[in-house]
Design a protein around this motif. Structure first.
Motif, PDB file in Angstrom:
ATOM      1  N   ALA A  16       0.646 -55.186 -37.717  1.00 27.83           N
ATOM      2  CA  ALA A  16      -0.099 -54.218 -38.780  1.00 27.83           C
ATOM      3  C   ALA A  16      -1.120 -53.343 -38.076  1.00 27.83           C
ATOM      4  O   ALA A  16      -1.140 -52.234 -38.361  1.00 27.83           O
ATOM      5  N   GLY A  17      -1.931 -53.796 -36.835  1.00 25.68           N
ATOM      6  CA  GLY A  17      -2.832 -53.140 -36.327  1.00 25.68           C
ATOM      7  C   GLY A  17      -2.160 -52.202 -35.538  1.00 25.68           C
ATOM      8  O   GLY A  17      -2.500 -51.022 -35.156  1.00 25.68           O
ATOM      9  N   SER A  18      -0.802 -52.509 -34.728  1.00 26.73           N
ATOM     10  CA  SER A  18      -0.332 -51.551 -34.086  1.00 26.73           C
ATOM     11  C   SER A  18       0.275 -50.233 -34.589  1.00 26.73           C
ATOM     12  O   SER A  18       0.219 -49.077 -34.451  1.00 26.73           O
ATOM     13  N   ALA A  19       0.696 -50.594 -35.966  1.00 22.19           N
ATOM     14  CA  ALA A  19       1.309 -49.698 -37.000  1.00 22.19           C
ATOM     15  C   ALA A  19      -0.075 -48.651 -37.335  1.00 22.19           C
ATOM     16  O   ALA A  19       0.044 -47.315 -37.294  1.00 22.19           O
ATOM     17  N   LEU A  20      -1.054 -49.506 -37.464  1.00 21.85           N
ATOM     18  CA  LEU A  20      -2.265 -48.671 -37.845  1.00 21.85           C
ATOM     19  C   LEU A  20      -2.817 -47.514 -36.585  1.00 21.85           C
ATOM     20  O   LEU A  20      -3.369 -46.354 -36.859  1.00 21.85           O
ATOM     21  N   PHE A  21      -2.720 -48.298 -35.522  1.00 23.20           N
ATOM     22  CA  PHE A  21      -3.082 -47.379 -34.528  1.00 23.20           C
ATOM     23  C   PHE A  21      -2.452 -46.286 -34.067  1.00 23.20           C
ATOM     24  O   PHE A  21      -2.729 -45.079 -33.795  1.00 23.20           O
ATOM     25  N   ASP A  22      -0.713 -46.531 -34.416  1.00 16.81           N
ATOM     26  CA  ASP A  22      -0.083 -45.383 -34.425  1.00 16.81           C
ATOM     27  C   ASP A  22      -0.350 -44.094 -35.399  1.00 16.81           C
ATOM     28  O   ASP A  22      -0.190 -43.273 -34.941  1.00 16.81           O
ATOM     29  N   ARG A  23      -0.955 -44.654 -36.566  1.00 13.90           N
ATOM     30  CA  ARG A  23      -1.205 -43.782 -37.347  1.00 13.90           C
ATOM     31  C   ARG A  23      -2.587 -43.033 -36.785  1.00 13.90           C
ATOM     32  O   ARG A  23      -2.765 -41.593 -36.928  1.00 13.90           O
ATOM     33  N   ILE A  24      -3.632 -43.494 -36.001  1.00 12.97           N
ATOM     34  CA  ILE A  24      -4.645 -43.239 -35.424  1.00 12.97           C
ATOM     35  C   ILE A  24      -4.487 -42.270 -34.661  1.00 12.97           C
ATOM     36  O   ILE A  24      -4.902 -40.821 -34.553  1.00 12.97           O
ATOM     37  N   ILE A 177     -17.647 -39.607 -31.689  1.00 15.13           N
ATOM     38  CA  ILE A 177     -17.770 -40.393 -33.069  1.00 15.13           C
ATOM     39  C   ILE A 177     -16.822 -39.792 -34.010  1.00 15.13           C
ATOM     40  O   ILE A 177     -16.127 -40.733 -34.863  1.00 15.13           O
ATOM     41  N   SER A 178     -16.383 -38.729 -34.001  1.00 13.69           N
ATOM     42  CA  SER A 178     -15.352 -37.922 -34.929  1.00 13.69           C
ATOM     43  C   SER A 178     -14.102 -38.753 -34.808  1.00 13.69           C
ATOM     44  O   SER A 178     -13.123 -39.058 -35.404  1.00 13.69           O
ATOM     45  N   ALA A 179     -13.642 -38.913 -33.480  1.00 12.96           N
ATOM     46  CA  ALA A 179     -12.229 -39.388 -32.965  1.00 12.96           C
ATOM     47  C   ALA A 179     -12.268 -41.138 -33.444  1.00 12.96           C
ATOM     48  O   ALA A 179     -11.148 -41.298 -33.674  1.00 12.96           O
ATOM     49  N   TYR A 180     -13.309 -41.642 -33.409  1.00 14.42           N
ATOM     50  CA  TYR A 180     -13.336 -43.130 -33.803  1.00 14.42           C
ATOM     51  C   TYR A 180     -13.837 -43.496 -35.012  1.00 14.42           C
ATOM     52  O   TYR A 180     -14.218 -44.580 -35.420  1.00 14.42           O
ATOM     53  N   ASP A 181     -14.421 -42.427 -35.909  1.00 17.04           N
ATOM     54  CA  ASP A 181     -14.833 -42.791 -37.380  1.00 17.04           C
ATOM     55  C   ASP A 181     -14.099 -41.839 -38.124  1.00 17.04           C
ATOM     56  O   ASP A 181     -15.116 -40.916 -38.600  1.00 17.04           O
ATOM     57  N   ASP A 182     -12.910 -41.905 -38.173  1.00 19.90           N
ATOM     58  CA  ASP A 182     -12.264 -40.587 -38.778  1.00 19.90           C
ATOM     59  C   ASP A 182     -12.466 -40.641 -40.362  1.00 19.90           C
ATOM     60  O   ASP A 182     -12.638 -41.438 -40.899  1.00 19.90           O
ATOM     61  N   SER A 183     -12.151 -39.305 -40.821  1.00 18.07           N
ATOM     62  CA  SER A 183     -12.570 -39.011 -42.251  1.00 18.07           C
ATOM     63  C   SER A 183     -11.504 -39.834 -43.161  1.00 18.07           C
ATOM     64  O   SER A 183     -11.894 -39.921 -44.345  1.00 18.07           O
ATOM     65  N   ARG A 184     -10.347 -40.128 -42.717  1.00 22.61           N
ATOM     66  CA  ARG A 184      -9.580 -40.696 -43.739  1.00 22.61           C
ATOM     67  C   ARG A 184      -9.626 -42.324 -43.640  1.00 22.61           C
ATOM     68  O   ARG A 184      -8.896 -43.061 -44.242  1.00 22.61           O
ATOM     69  N   GLY A 185     -10.453 -42.799 -42.653  1.00 18.85           N
ATOM     70  CA  GLY A 185     -10.703 -44.275 -42.783  1.00 18.85           C
ATOM     71  C   GLY A 185      -9.594 -45.240 -42.056  1.00 18.85           C
ATOM     72  O   GLY A 185      -9.823 -46.270 -42.326  1.00 18.85           O
ATOM     73  N   VAL A 186      -8.770 -44.588 -41.440  1.00 17.88           N
ATOM     74  CA  VAL A 186      -7.668 -45.291 -40.770  1.00 17.88           C
ATOM     75  C   VAL A 186      -8.230 -46.279 -39.581  1.00 17.88           C
ATOM     76  O   VAL A 186      -7.846 -47.527 -39.612  1.00 17.88           O
TER      77      VAL A 186
END
Length: 209
Positions: A16-24, A177-186
């Motif tokens: 699940a984490g790998s899939a989320l990171f792919d979205r990131i 900060i914007s790269a690692y605290d994205d607006s979509r909450g991914v």
């Protein structure tokens, strides 16, 4: 325990984490992936021309998405025989390896499930190897961890092997900060998923809420 508390990044990367990171990596704020992809696209032929590897090992390979640029260049050059993606997420690794085997039928794809910070001694031997560590992942390590990792990698490499390292450069804090605290909450979902992993795999009792 150490103060402040630390956690190895590998616990972020179950399936699940790998899939989320792919979205990131596809988020507009997350610049590292597209930047590195462009560098590899511009210089893949140069890398391959200066490196006569017959085995290509990728540490922390994930989906091996960016790596296809290098594999395309190696395939065109004709001397690569084997690709070894190494990752802790078995499901992600199996899917990626199956797709790569289909895309590169002449290439032997040997997926290796493991934590590359612990298992460098288990990398396959033989031939001339290029070991790639991309994505700026080296930046996840504290100074002592980085020294230990690079020392272990040095010990596992042999004369004639190659090492390709991807790093990020110094950035403004706003951009980071914007790269690692994205607006979509991914990214928030990615980090929260780690607590599920710790509860499941290590018997922790985090209240996810």
């Amino acid at each position: 325990g150490s103060v402040p508390r630390t956690l190895p990044p590998k616990w972020l990367y179950d399936d699940a984490g790998s899939a989320l990171f792919d979205r990131i990596t596809r988020l507009p704020e997350y610049y590292p992936t597209e930047c590195e992809r462009a560098i590899l696209r511009d210089h893949a032929d140069d890398i391959v021309a200066s490196c006569d590897a017959t085995t290509f090992v990728e540490l922390g390979s994930g989906t091996s998405d960016k790596t296809r640029t290098l594999l395309d260049a190696f395939t065109a050059a004709g001397h690569l025989e084997r690709f070894v993606p190494v990752d802790v997420s078995e499901g992600t690794l199996r899917d990626a390896a199956a797709r790569l085997a289909e895309r590169y039928p002449a290439l032997q794809v040997e997926a290796l499930v493991g934590d590359f910070t612990l298992h460098l001694g288990h990398l396959p031997r033989g031939g001339r190897r290029l070991v790639a560590f991309l994505g700026g992942t080296i930046g996840n390590f504290y100074v002592e961890e980085r020294a230990a990792f690079l020392g272990a990698l040095h010990d596992s490499l042999e004369p004639g092997d190659w090492f390709l390292l991807g790093t990020d450069l110094v950035k403004s804090s706003d951009r980071l900060i914007s790269a690692y605290d994205d607006s979509r909450g991914v990214t928030a979902a990615f980090v929260t998923n780690c607590l599920h992993v710790l509860n499941r795999e290590l018997g922790a009792d985090f209240d996810i809420e």
